[in-house]
Design a protein around this motif. Structure first.
Motif, PDB file in Angstrom:
ATOM      1  N   THR A  39       0.817  -1.214   0.000  1.00 23.68           N
ATOM      2  CA  THR A  39       0.000   0.000   0.000  1.00 23.68           C
ATOM      3  C   THR A  39       0.854   1.269   0.000  1.00 23.68           C
ATOM      4  O   THR A  39       0.322   2.372   0.122  1.00 23.68           O
ATOM      5  CB  THR A  39      -0.945   0.037   1.218  1.00 23.68           C
ATOM      6  N   ALA A  40       2.162   1.103  -0.118  1.00 25.13           N
ATOM      7  CA  ALA A  40       3.080   2.239  -0.167  1.00 25.13           C
ATOM      8  C   ALA A  40       4.115   1.985  -1.258  1.00 25.13           C
ATOM      9  O   ALA A  40       4.671   0.888  -1.343  1.00 25.13           O
ATOM     10  CB  ALA A  40       3.769   2.440   1.181  1.00 25.13           C
ATOM     11  N   VAL A  41       4.358   2.984  -2.077  1.00 28.84           N
ATOM     12  CA  VAL A  41       5.283   2.834  -3.205  1.00 28.84           C
ATOM     13  C   VAL A  41       6.208   4.043  -3.270  1.00 28.84           C
ATOM     14  O   VAL A  41       5.824   5.153  -2.921  1.00 28.84           O
ATOM     15  CB  VAL A  41       4.505   2.634  -4.533  1.00 28.84           C
ATOM     16  N   ARG A  42       7.439   3.804  -3.714  1.00 24.24           N
ATOM     17  CA  ARG A  42       8.442   4.862  -3.854  1.00 24.24           C
ATOM     18  C   ARG A  42       8.725   5.073  -5.343  1.00 24.24           C
ATOM     19  O   ARG A  42       9.000   4.119  -6.063  1.00 24.24           O
ATOM     20  CB  ARG A  42       9.722   4.477  -3.128  1.00 24.24           C
ATOM     21  N   ILE A  43       8.659   6.316  -5.764  1.00 26.47           N
ATOM     22  CA  ILE A  43       8.922   6.680  -7.148  1.00 26.47           C
ATOM     23  C   ILE A  43      10.293   7.346  -7.233  1.00 26.47           C
ATOM     24  O   ILE A  43      10.568   8.303  -6.506  1.00 26.47           O
ATOM     25  CB  ILE A  43       7.838   7.658  -7.679  1.00 26.47           C
ATOM     26  N   GLU A  44      11.113   6.847  -8.127  1.00 28.30           N
ATOM     27  CA  GLU A  44      12.433   7.425  -8.370  1.00 28.30           C
ATOM     28  C   GLU A  44      12.355   8.342  -9.591  1.00 28.30           C
ATOM     29  O   GLU A  44      11.477   8.165 -10.447  1.00 28.30           O
ATOM     30  CB  GLU A  44      13.466   6.320  -8.613  1.00 28.30           C
ATOM     31  N   PRO A  45      13.262   9.307  -9.713  1.00 30.05           N
ATOM     32  CA  PRO A  45      13.263  10.185 -10.878  1.00 30.05           C
ATOM     33  C   PRO A  45      13.322   9.362 -12.174  1.00 30.05           C
ATOM     34  O   PRO A  45      14.059   8.386 -12.265  1.00 30.05           O
ATOM     35  CB  PRO A  45      14.533  11.018 -10.708  1.00 30.05           C
ATOM     36  N   GLY A  46      12.522   9.760 -13.133  1.00 30.08           N
ATOM     37  CA  GLY A  46      12.509   9.086 -14.422  1.00 30.08           C
ATOM     38  C   GLY A  46      11.490   7.959 -14.531  1.00 30.08           C
ATOM     39  O   GLY A  46      11.198   7.498 -15.637  1.00 30.08           O
ATOM     40  N   GLU A  47      10.938   7.501 -13.407  1.00 27.14           N
ATOM     41  CA  GLU A  47       9.928   6.455 -13.473  1.00 27.14           C
ATOM     42  C   GLU A  47       8.584   7.073 -13.875  1.00 27.14           C
ATOM     43  O   GLU A  47       8.274   8.196 -13.477  1.00 27.14           O
ATOM     44  CB  GLU A  47       9.805   5.725 -12.136  1.00 27.14           C
ATOM     45  N   PRO A 106      16.510  13.164  -5.221  1.00 30.82           N
ATOM     46  CA  PRO A 106      17.910  12.924  -4.864  1.00 30.82           C
ATOM     47  C   PRO A 106      18.751  14.202  -4.862  1.00 30.82           C
ATOM     48  O   PRO A 106      19.766  14.273  -4.179  1.00 30.82           O
ATOM     49  CB  PRO A 106      18.394  11.953  -5.939  1.00 30.82           C
ATOM     50  N   ALA A 107      18.306  15.207  -5.627  1.00 24.14           N
ATOM     51  CA  ALA A 107      18.997  16.499  -5.671  1.00 24.14           C
ATOM     52  C   ALA A 107      17.942  17.591  -5.814  1.00 24.14           C
ATOM     53  O   ALA A 107      16.970  17.419  -6.554  1.00 24.14           O
ATOM     54  CB  ALA A 107      19.969  16.548  -6.849  1.00 24.14           C
ATOM     55  N   PHE A 108      18.125  18.712  -5.131  1.00 27.51           N
ATOM     56  CA  PHE A 108      17.119  19.773  -5.140  1.00 27.51           C
ATOM     57  C   PHE A 108      16.848  20.286  -6.551  1.00 27.51           C
ATOM     58  O   PHE A 108      15.766  20.749  -6.852  1.00 27.51           O
ATOM     59  CB  PHE A 108      17.519  20.926  -4.212  1.00 27.51           C
ATOM     60  N   ARG A 109      17.809  20.186  -7.431  1.00 31.58           N
ATOM     61  CA  ARG A 109      17.660  20.728  -8.776  1.00 31.58           C
ATOM     62  C   ARG A 109      16.918  19.792  -9.727  1.00 31.58           C
ATOM     63  O   ARG A 109      16.664  20.131 -10.866  1.00 31.58           O
ATOM     64  CB  ARG A 109      19.025  21.088  -9.343  1.00 31.58           C
ATOM     65  N   ASP A 110      16.565  18.591  -9.255  1.00 33.11           N
ATOM     66  CA  ASP A 110      15.841  17.622 -10.072  1.00 33.11           C
ATOM     67  C   ASP A 110      14.346  17.820  -9.850  1.00 33.11           C
ATOM     68  O   ASP A 110      13.801  17.449  -8.822  1.00 33.11           O
ATOM     69  CB  ASP A 110      16.251  16.200  -9.688  1.00 33.11           C
ATOM     70  N   GLY A 111      13.662  18.420 -10.818  1.00 33.99           N
ATOM     71  CA  GLY A 111      12.264  18.779 -10.657  1.00 33.99           C
ATOM     72  C   GLY A 111      11.258  17.772 -11.187  1.00 33.99           C
ATOM     73  O   GLY A 111      10.064  18.053 -11.220  1.00 33.99           O
ATOM     74  N   ALA A 153       5.445  14.405 -11.352  1.00 33.62           N
ATOM     75  CA  ALA A 153       4.843  13.178 -10.840  1.00 33.62           C
ATOM     76  C   ALA A 153       3.682  13.509  -9.899  1.00 33.62           C
ATOM     77  O   ALA A 153       2.602  12.920  -9.993  1.00 33.62           O
ATOM     78  CB  ALA A 153       5.897  12.334 -10.115  1.00 33.62           C
ATOM     79  N   ALA A 154       3.890  14.470  -9.007  1.00 31.99           N
ATOM     80  CA  ALA A 154       2.838  14.862  -8.064  1.00 31.99           C
ATOM     81  C   ALA A 154       1.620  15.411  -8.796  1.00 31.99           C
ATOM     82  O   ALA A 154       0.482  15.050  -8.488  1.00 31.99           O
ATOM     83  CB  ALA A 154       3.374  15.898  -7.075  1.00 31.99           C
ATOM     84  N   SER A 155       1.841  16.271  -9.761  1.00 26.95           N
ATOM     85  CA  SER A 155       0.734  16.853 -10.516  1.00 26.95           C
ATOM     86  C   SER A 155      -0.061  15.785 -11.257  1.00 26.95           C
ATOM     87  O   SER A 155      -1.296  15.794 -11.250  1.00 26.95           O
ATOM     88  CB  SER A 155       1.256  17.890 -11.515  1.00 26.95           C
ATOM     89  N   ASP A 182      16.352  15.452  -0.936  1.00 21.50           N
ATOM     90  CA  ASP A 182      16.959  16.778  -0.919  1.00 21.50           C
ATOM     91  C   ASP A 182      15.881  17.845  -1.101  1.00 21.50           C
ATOM     92  O   ASP A 182      15.817  18.538  -2.118  1.00 21.50           O
ATOM     93  CB  ASP A 182      18.023  16.872  -2.014  1.00 21.50           C
ATOM     94  N   VAL A 183      15.020  17.938  -0.103  1.00 22.96           N
ATOM     95  CA  VAL A 183      13.903  18.874  -0.085  1.00 22.96           C
ATOM     96  C   VAL A 183      14.323  20.082   0.750  1.00 22.96           C
ATOM     97  O   VAL A 183      14.653  19.937   1.919  1.00 22.96           O
ATOM     98  CB  VAL A 183      12.641  18.207   0.522  1.00 22.96           C
ATOM     99  N   LEU A 184      14.301  21.253   0.127  1.00 25.14           N
ATOM    100  CA  LEU A 184      14.729  22.475   0.803  1.00 25.14           C
ATOM    101  C   LEU A 184      13.528  23.327   1.178  1.00 25.14           C
ATOM    102  O   LEU A 184      12.474  23.257   0.540  1.00 25.14           O
ATOM    103  CB  LEU A 184      15.661  23.274  -0.103  1.00 25.14           C
ATOM    104  N   ILE A 185      13.701  24.153   2.163  1.00 29.56           N
ATOM    105  CA  ILE A 185      12.604  25.002   2.633  1.00 29.56           C
ATOM    106  C   ILE A 185      12.048  25.878   1.511  1.00 29.56           C
ATOM    107  O   ILE A 185      10.846  26.122   1.441  1.00 29.56           O
ATOM    108  CB  ILE A 185      13.024  25.836   3.867  1.00 29.56           C
TER     109      ILE A 185
END
Length: 140
Positions: A29-37, A57-62, A67-69, A85-88
């Motif tokens: 019931t829980a899944v992790r999405i990596e960049p590019g998936e 993995p890096a703040f500059r990877d948007g 994915a959220a949208s 790498d989530v910044l304020i």
């Protein structure tokens, strides 16, 4: 790692599995999405997912914003967590895309996070957070 949640439901305790592992089983019931998936692979399963964790993995990877949208526009109502790498500075924008939970690699003070979510009183366009654009507020 401390988690900042904007949700009032119970914290999901099950560890997130990889996308391929999730698709290969019927009880996760829980899944992790990596960049590019491709998160669209999850769309037929949204009704059984309690937590989707999106890796930054890096703040500059948007790519996680997209994915959220995609997930929110498809009707996903479960917990959507930005992890890594989530910044304020990103919190307000992440919230607009649909994230409602945050697990930053480096802790963020809860009061500072609240201020970050309230950075802008008005927005110019609609998004997953449901805030009405300023033009709509002024002109109906």
């Amino acid at each position: 790692m401390s988690i900042i949640r904007l949700r009032t439901d119970a914290v999901h305790e099950e560890p997130a599995v990889t996308l391929d592992s999730f698709l290969g089983q019927s009880n996760a019931t829980a899944v992790r999405i990596e960049p590019g998936e491709d998160v669209r692979r999850l769309l037929p399963h949204l009704d059984r997912i309690a937590l989707i964790e999106v890796s930054f993995p890096a703040f500059r990877d948007g790519r996680g914003y997209s994915a959220a949208s995609i997930l929110r526009e498809a009707g996903y109502v479960g917990e959507l967590r930005a992890e890594g790498d989530v910044l304020i500075d990103q919190l307000s924008h992440m919230r607009r895309c649909g994230f409602d939970s945050f697990a930053p690699r480096n802790p963020i003070d809860a009061d500072a996070a609240e201020r970050a979510f309230a950075t802008w009183d008005h927005v110019y366009q609609g998004a997953a957070d449901g805030r009405a654009p300023i033009w709509k507020l002024r002109h109906g």
